[in-house]
Design an enzyme around this catalytic site. Sequence first.
Site, short mmCIF file in Angstrom:
data_model
loop_
_atom_site.label_atom_id
_atom_site.label_comp_id
_atom_site.label_asym_id
_atom_site.label_seq_id
_atom_site.Cartn_x
_atom_site.Cartn_y
_atom_site.Cartn_z
N ASN A 113 0.84 -1.20 0.00
CA ASN A 113 0.00 0.00 0.00
C ASN A 113 0.88 1.25 0.00
O ASN A 113 1.84 1.33 0.77
CB ASN A 113 -0.86 -0.02 1.28
CG ASN A 113 -1.99 0.98 1.28
OD1 ASN A 113 -2.78 1.05 0.35
ND2 ASN A 113 -2.06 1.79 2.34
N GLU A 148 -7.51 4.63 0.43
CA GLU A 148 -7.63 5.74 1.39
C GLU A 148 -8.11 7.00 0.69
O GLU A 148 -7.64 8.11 0.96
CB GLU A 148 -6.28 6.01 2.08
CG GLU A 148 -5.67 4.78 2.73
CD GLU A 148 -4.35 5.05 3.45
OE1 GLU A 148 -3.98 6.24 3.63
OE2 GLU A 148 -3.69 4.07 3.83
N ASP A 202 -9.42 10.34 -0.63
CA ASP A 202 -10.02 11.64 -0.30
C ASP A 202 -9.52 12.65 -1.32
O ASP A 202 -8.44 12.49 -1.89
CB ASP A 202 -9.79 12.09 1.15
CG ASP A 202 -8.35 12.04 1.61
OD1 ASP A 202 -7.41 12.12 0.78
OD2 ASP A 202 -8.14 11.94 2.83
N HIS A 228 -4.80 9.93 -1.92
CA HIS A 228 -5.03 11.21 -1.22
C HIS A 228 -4.75 12.33 -2.22
O HIS A 228 -3.59 12.64 -2.49
CB HIS A 228 -4.11 11.34 -0.01
CG HIS A 228 -4.37 10.33 1.05
ND1 HIS A 228 -5.53 10.33 1.79
CD2 HIS A 228 -3.64 9.29 1.51
CE1 HIS A 228 -5.49 9.34 2.67
NE2 HIS A 228 -4.36 8.68 2.50
O1 G3I Z 1 -5.44 9.95 20.06
C1 G3I Z 1 -4.38 10.88 20.30
C2 G3I Z 1 -4.79 11.87 21.37
O2 G3I Z 1 -4.97 11.19 22.58
C3 G3I Z 1 -3.69 12.92 21.51
O3 G3I Z 1 -4.08 13.91 22.41
C4 G3I Z 1 -3.42 13.58 20.17
C5 G3I Z 1 -2.27 14.60 20.24
O4 G3I Z 1 -1.46 14.57 19.10
O5 G3I Z 1 -3.04 12.58 19.26
C6 G3I Z 1 -4.06 11.61 19.02
O6 G3I Z 1 -3.57 10.65 18.13
C7 G3I Z 1 -3.51 11.06 16.79
C8 G3I Z 1 -4.31 10.08 15.95
O7 G3I Z 1 -4.20 10.39 14.59
C9 G3I Z 1 -5.80 10.06 16.30
O8 G3I Z 1 -6.38 11.28 15.99
C10 G3I Z 1 -2.07 11.10 16.34
O9 G3I Z 1 -1.38 12.12 17.02
C11 G3I Z 1 -1.99 11.32 14.86
O10 G3I Z 1 -0.65 11.16 14.43
C12 G3I Z 1 -2.85 10.31 14.12
O11 G3I Z 1 -2.83 10.64 12.75
C13 G3I Z 1 -3.15 9.58 11.89
C14 G3I Z 1 -2.02 9.36 10.91
O12 G3I Z 1 -2.39 8.40 9.94
C15 G3I Z 1 -0.77 8.88 11.62
O13 G3I Z 1 0.22 8.55 10.73
C16 G3I Z 1 -4.45 9.91 11.16
O14 G3I Z 1 -5.55 9.88 12.11
C17 G3I Z 1 -4.72 8.89 10.07
O15 G3I Z 1 -5.82 9.31 9.28
C18 G3I Z 1 -3.51 8.79 9.17
O16 G3I Z 1 -3.75 7.81 8.18
C19 G3I Z 1 -2.72 7.63 7.22
C20 G3I Z 1 -2.66 6.15 6.89
O17 G3I Z 1 -2.51 5.39 8.05
C21 G3I Z 1 -1.55 5.86 5.90
N1 G3I Z 1 -1.65 6.70 4.71
C22 G3I Z 1 -1.78 8.13 4.97
C23 G3I Z 1 -2.94 8.41 5.92
C24 G3I Z 1 -3.13 9.90 6.13
O18 G3I Z 1 -2.03 10.49 6.73
#
Ligand code: G3I
Length: 305
Positions: free
Chosen positions: A169, A235, A237, A206
């Site tokens: 992926n 994924e 969007d 994306h």
């Molecule tokens: O849940 C914690 C929260 O407790 C905390 O206070 C907060 C502070 O930073 O962080 C929260 O966690 C975050 C999590 O999303 C939930 O919202 C993380 O910091 C944050 O890094 C995380 O981001 C995710 C990201 O992947 C991480 O790499 C995104 O939700 C998610 O949509 C994104 O998805 C990725 C795919 O896995 C791979 N391809 C790209 C895609 C978009 O970036």
Amino acid sequence: GTTLASAAAESGRYFGTAVAANKLSDSTYVGILNREFDMVTAENEMKMDATEPNRGQFTYTNADRIVNHARNQGKRVRGHALAWHSQQPGWMQSMEGSALRQAMLNHVTQVATYYRGKIYAWDVVNEAFADGSTGARRDSNLQRTGNDWIEAAFRAARAADPDAKLCYNDYNTDNWSHAKTQAVYRMVQDFKSRGVPIDCVGFQAHFNSGNPVPSNYHTTLQNFANLGVDVQITELDIEGSGSTQAQQYQGVVQACLAVSRCTGITVWGIRDSDSWRASGTPLLFDSSGNKKAAYTSVLNALNAA
Ligand code: G3I
């Protein structure tokens, strides 16, 4: 079909979404999820940092909330992701060499074994290639364990969950002329020629103004499918709004529908307010849960197949 899932099912495909465990108590969110989608990807809950926060201690509480919700609703699950340079737990980030290789393979084996038989397709390895014009692998602690780390991960996943489809992926692999796309293509070609177990390639998709839906998207998907793998949009969007966004969504759906081995499409969230993008309106439902123009264009494109 009157929903995304039922319309996609008419051509034997699925229509999925990323789901966050902490939104399963939001009735608007769950209502749309249950009605519209028949494939679910955990947005974060199956990643390495979530499932093995301490070395050798595996936690599946939040992942199970998503998997159980999906299966109780008759939906299937894409597993995301077994091995990735990002979202590693702290203990893994500081590892290297053969110890890291063993820890990674143990993680793949443990998680794939725990969910054996419950996952339609695993993203076994996520985002292992560099952006830009080189076509090189992305530098990471996993890459520095040796170029064969990807095939080792696929072999471990096959042994642990033999009936799941195993996917590579990545993002920015949509445009056929880009070096990154060509590099992933050559890896899949090499894996197929040497019998490395790979069944599918996921295109994250994306899109935004700097990375628009390419006019050659169908060519990209078809060329990969011609290697003997399924392809999936994993994924999706698209930044933007209104009819412009709706047309771009339509183009992506049509590109998948034109490739018999494009088995399904997953959008990366339900409402605009659920998107990982801090601002913007990249999804199919507005923040109140209303269907957008993009929703209608996707539904119509699926129904036209
Ligand atoms: O849940 C914690 C929260 O407790 C905390 O206070 C907060 C502070 O930073 O962080 C929260 O966690 C975050 C999590 O999303 C939930 O919202 C993380 O910091 C944050 O890094 C995380 O981001 C995710 C990201 O992947 C991480 O790499 C995104 O939700 C998610 O949509 C994104 O998805 C990725 C795919 O896995 C791979 N391809 C790209 C895609 C978009 O970036």
